[in-house]
Motif scaffolding. Structure first.
Motif, PDB file in Angstrom:
ATOM      1  N   THR A 162      -9.337  71.446 101.722  1.00  0.00           N
ATOM      2  CA  THR A 162     -10.554  71.113 101.992  1.00  0.00           C
ATOM      3  C   THR A 162     -11.103  70.508 103.379  1.00  0.00           C
ATOM      4  OG1 THR A 162      -9.783  71.056  99.823  1.00  0.00           O
ATOM      5  CG2 THR A 162     -11.711  69.065  99.812  1.00  0.00           C
ATOM      6  N   GLU A 163     -10.586  69.882 103.913  1.00  0.00           N
ATOM      7  CA  GLU A 163     -10.949  69.628 105.032  1.00  0.00           C
ATOM      8  C   GLU A 163     -11.534  70.256 105.957  1.00  0.00           C
ATOM      9  OE1 GLU A 163     -11.598  64.972 107.028  1.00  0.00           O
ATOM     10  OE2 GLU A 163     -11.355  66.026 105.337  1.00  0.00           O
ATOM     11  N   ARG A 164     -10.391  71.198 106.179  1.00  0.00           N
ATOM     12  CA  ARG A 164     -11.232  72.512 107.363  1.00  0.00           C
ATOM     13  C   ARG A 164     -12.094  73.194 107.136  1.00  0.00           C
ATOM     14  NH1 ARG A 164      -7.788  75.926 110.435  1.00  0.00           N
ATOM     15  NH2 ARG A 164      -5.222  74.490 109.501  1.00  0.00           N
ATOM     16  N   ARG A 165     -12.541  73.255 105.677  1.00  0.00           N
ATOM     17  CA  ARG A 165     -13.650  73.638 105.237  1.00  0.00           C
ATOM     18  C   ARG A 165     -14.858  73.187 105.563  1.00  0.00           C
ATOM     19  NH1 ARG A 165     -10.677  76.544 100.788  1.00  0.00           N
ATOM     20  NH2 ARG A 165     -10.305  74.584  99.647  1.00  0.00           N
ATOM     21  N   ARG A 166     -14.585  71.816 105.422  1.00  0.00           N
ATOM     22  CA  ARG A 166     -15.599  70.369 105.553  1.00  0.00           C
ATOM     23  C   ARG A 166     -15.884  70.538 107.400  1.00  0.00           C
ATOM     24  NH1 ARG A 166     -16.294  65.840 107.753  1.00  0.00           N
ATOM     25  NH2 ARG A 166     -13.636  65.619 107.945  1.00  0.00           N
ATOM     26  N   ILE A 167     -14.961  71.007 107.884  1.00  0.00           N
ATOM     27  CA  ILE A 167     -15.133  70.355 109.513  1.00  0.00           C
ATOM     28  C   ILE A 167     -15.836  72.000 109.887  1.00  0.00           C
ATOM     29  CG2 ILE A 167     -13.822  70.461 111.394  1.00  0.00           C
ATOM     30  CD1 ILE A 167     -11.596  68.366 109.749  1.00  0.00           C
ATOM     31  N   LEU A 168     -14.845  72.470 109.644  1.00  0.00           N
ATOM     32  CA  LEU A 168     -15.873  74.187 109.640  1.00  0.00           C
ATOM     33  C   LEU A 168     -16.737  74.183 109.658  1.00  0.00           C
ATOM     34  CD1 LEU A 168     -12.480  76.072 109.058  1.00  0.00           C
ATOM     35  CD2 LEU A 168     -13.643  75.308 111.905  1.00  0.00           C
TER      36      LEU A 168
END
Length: 194
Positions: A162-168
């Motif tokens: 979830t955090e990865r998708r947001r950051i990307l």
């Protein structure tokens, strides 16, 4: 080549081996220089040099100490490279505690001041987390991660999906200014806006 394969004695073999090593290194160096010359001829650099009124200048002004002479020289040389039309080829080297991170943060802020993004890649997650915390602390006076302040994010192999998708997504849209991480920064899905 006869002296390396069928030497008459040990000194002849050593001399031939030394010459072979020299020839290999010389050929490698020529190849690297040829590649560098080709790259520099084909690429035009963008002006990412220091701005007198930018975040990088405010960062240095807010330090509780004066940068050392070596750091000042590094700022000058890297600043000239960042403002040049040629791609930068530079290795920043120093002992532990010499202030390499300070210089790296300044250089990244120069890129941010020019409307670009920057990445700080380190070999381990522990180092990535430490550098992320250091950046948050050092950039706090500039309003890091607040409103119009510099946005700094952390991306490692253990970042949740979830955090990865947001950051990307925010990286691609240009909302993230500085990304700190491990080799995870090299994955195909990691794309920068600029």
């Amino acid at each position: 080549t006869r002296a390396i394969h069928l030497p008459d004695d040990r000194p002849t073999f050593r001399a031939a081996r030394k010459r072979l090593a020299f020839d290999e290194l010389f050929t490698l160096q020529l190849g690297l220089q040829w590649r560098r010359t080709r790259l520099e001829a084909a690429l035009a650099g963008l002006d990412n040099g220091p701005r007198a009124d930018g975040q990088a200048a405010r960062y240095l002004d807010g330090l509780p100490f004066a940068p050392t002479g070596a750091q000042q020289r590094a700022f000058a040389e890297i600043g000239a490279d960042l403002g040049s039309e040629r791609p930068m080829h530079r290795l920043l080297q120093g002992d532990v505690g010499a202030g390499k991170t300070l210089v790296a943060v300044w250089a990244m802020l120069c890129a941010v001041d020019a409307g670009r993004q920057a990445a700080l890649m380190v070999p381990t997650e522990v180092l990535a987390e430490q550098h992320h915390r250091t950046l948050l602390e050092q950039l706090a006076p500039l309003g890091v991660n607040v409103l119009d302040g510099v946005r700094v994010e952390l991306l490692t192999g253990s970042t949740s999906q979830t955090e990865r998708r947001r950051i990307l997504g925010e990286l691609l849209s240009g909302q993230v200014d500085v990304l700190v991480g491990t080799h995870a920064l090299l994955e195909d899905v990691v794309r920068f806006h600029d």
